[in-house]
Write a protein that holds these residues in place. Structure first.
Motif, PDB file in Angstrom:
ATOM      1  N   GLY A  80      -1.257  -4.448  -7.318  1.00 59.49           N
ATOM      2  CA  GLY A  80      -0.188  -4.982  -6.465  1.00 59.49           C
ATOM      3  C   GLY A  80      -0.632  -5.005  -5.016  1.00 59.49           C
ATOM      4  O   GLY A  80       0.153  -4.924  -4.088  1.00 59.49           O
ATOM      5  N   LEU A 128       0.887  -0.679  -4.143  1.00 60.24           N
ATOM      6  CA  LEU A 128       1.222  -0.999  -2.756  1.00 60.24           C
ATOM      7  C   LEU A 128       2.395  -1.980  -2.727  1.00 60.24           C
ATOM      8  O   LEU A 128       2.397  -2.953  -3.473  1.00 60.24           O
ATOM      9  CB  LEU A 128      -0.032  -1.634  -2.149  1.00 60.24           C
ATOM     10  N   GLY A 129       3.353  -1.709  -1.855  1.00 60.46           N
ATOM     11  CA  GLY A 129       4.522  -2.590  -1.785  1.00 60.46           C
ATOM     12  C   GLY A 129       5.401  -2.407  -3.003  1.00 60.46           C
ATOM     13  O   GLY A 129       5.333  -1.386  -3.702  1.00 60.46           O
ATOM     14  N   GLU A 179       6.264 -11.503  -1.544  1.00 58.56           N
ATOM     15  CA  GLU A 179       6.177 -10.262  -0.768  1.00 58.56           C
ATOM     16  C   GLU A 179       5.319 -10.459   0.485  1.00 58.56           C
ATOM     17  O   GLU A 179       5.599  -9.900   1.548  1.00 58.56           O
ATOM     18  CB  GLU A 179       5.599  -9.153  -1.651  1.00 58.56           C
TER      19      GLU A 179
HETATM   20 CA    CA Z   1       2.498  -5.514  -3.833  1.00 52.87          CA
END
Ligand code: CA
Ligand code: URA
Length: 434
Positions: A88, A243-244, A255
């Motif tokens: 991600g 991540l995120g 995103e």
């Molecule tokens: Ca992400």
């Protein structure tokens, strides 16, 4: 020169000369040195390690084994960024337009995803019309005009690395710091970077599970880069959770747009600002890291970063209306919530389990040939440090099938819940400059 003598020399802990390393890499690439001798050498290197000079020589021999990209027609210092694995990890999609928006030329070559890690090229293809295959002249012209272009890997780059990596994969010699470092750096140098920012992940979802190993890998790569005349720095960042929030192709594009808008997830935004400031500084567009960071924040707040994303997408024939209307990106038929069946604080979210879960929905490739579904993936509703009450939504799946029981099992296994609140999480552990 005979390969058998070089194997014996390395087996006994001696140092190989540049001529010997060139002989070995050229001979192996041409098929004159057989796999069994190279396997023995890889194992000797695994145990005996290499000096910085040997690592630089191995890297440059692999660079010279194939084509190299000439970016000299592009004005300015070309800074590349590389993240080691990660799930991600939406950083390239954000960083390319972000640093370009303050004048840093981004001439980036990216790959497709394989296994549970995603690829920037696939993510970009979820924008209708986006062309990832550009000829060299078009690529150069786009970077000179718009400051940013991203192209799919093409040509015969570092064939020695391709062959050696495949051999290491089946001889239990992948996990060797000099071999990983030279493999990654050969590809960065062959693709024309003047300077390189490395994002070395550490944690349960990364190649290097513990901080000491990650630091050693970062130091090895920084040593090679600097030794090869490419200013290189390594940022060590956390991968004890994805991540995120988004994992999946179109979901990550959305995103990235949110982040360029100033409304992105906190960890993703912070990592991009850190990596981006080093890129801007290495490109000599700012006198200090702090100044570079302030420039990037200003670019986000003023809307210039998002405008640059629009110009970038249009430059490669993509439909830029997705930027104002992300709903135009490929959308899965349905969403399904995964509900927590216990309570507790989230201590860790095993990133590769989440990556595999997204892959099972169709977001990832199991083999190089498999087709991927750009619309599917998952969004984390809870991250490390959050308290989860039994019955809360942990994750929202974006799926085209309602047979999700295996995915659900994977996701639940990835979440580690404990009674105690975990200590505040570190996102950036260290920055290695030499
Ligand atoms: Ca992400
Ligand atoms: N990634 C690479 O490109 N090479 C390695 O050796 C390991 C990870």
């Amino acid at each position: 020169m005979r390969m058998v003598d070089l194997i014996a020399k390395k087996r006994d802990g001696e140092t190989l000369t540049k001529e010997e390393i060139n002989f070995m890499v050229e001979g192996y690439t041409e098929g004159e040195i057989p796999d069994y001798q190279m396997s023995a050498m890889a194992m000797a290197l695994y145990f005996q390690d290499m000096t910085t000079e040997e690592r630089v020589n191995l890297t440059m021999a692999m660079v010279n084994s194939g084509d190299t990209i000439d970016l000299s027609g592009i004005d300015g210092i070309k800074v590349d960024k590389h993240s080691t694995g990660g799930v991600g990890d939406t950083t390239t999609l954000i960083l390319a337009p972000l640093v370009a928006s303050v004048g840093v030329p981004v001439a980036k070559m990216s790959g497709r995803g394989l296994g549970h890690t995603g690829g920037t090229i696939d993510k970009l293809e979820s924008i209708k019309g986006f062309q990832v295959e550009l000829d060299g002249q078009t690529f150069n012209d786009l970077v000179n005009k718009n400051k940013v272009a991203v192209v799919g890997q093409s040509g015969n780059l570092t064939p020695a690395d391709k062959k050696l990596y495949a051999l290491r994969d089946v001889t239990a010699t992948v996990n060797s710091i000099p071999l990983i470092a030279s493999s990654i750096m050969s590809k960065k140098i062959a693709s024309g970077a003047d300077a390189i920012v490395l994002d070395v992940k550490t944690g349960s979802g990364a190649f290097m599970e513990n901080l000491e190993d990650a630091r050693a890998l970062a130091k090895a790569m920084v040593g090679i880069g600097n030794g090869a005349g490419r200013q290189t720095i390594g940022v060590i960042s956390d991968m004890n959770q994805p991540l995120g929030f988004a994992v999946g192709n179109a979901l990550e594009v959305k995103e990235a747009i949110d982040t360029l808008n100033g409304h992105g997830p906190e960890d993703l935004t912070e990592l991009c600002l850190t990596l981006g400031s080093h890129m801007v500084h290495l490109a000599k567009k700012a006198d200090s890291i702090d100044e570079a960071r302030a420039m990037l924040i200003e670019a986000i707040e003023s809307g210039r970063a998002l405008d640059t994303f629009k110009i970038f997408v249009e430059g490669q024939d993509g439909d830029s209306s997705v930027i104002d209307q992300p709903d135009l990106l490929p959308q899965a038929k349905m969403t399904k919530a995964i509900i927590a069946d216990t309570s507790g604080y989230v201590q860790e979210i095993i990133a590769d389990e989440i990556g595999i879960a997204a892959g099972m929905l169709g977001a990832g490739r199991m083999t190089k040939e498999s087709e991927i579904d750009l619309s599917v993936g998952l969004v984390l509703n809870k991250k490390v440090g959050d308290y989860v009450e039994k019955g809360d939504v942990l994750v929202t799946l974006h799926t085209n099938t309602d047979e999700i029981s295996e995915v659900e099992e994977k996701v639940k296994k990835a979440y580690r819940l404990y009674d105690e609140k975990p200590e505040a999480r570190v996102l950036i552990y260290d920055v290695i400059t030499k």
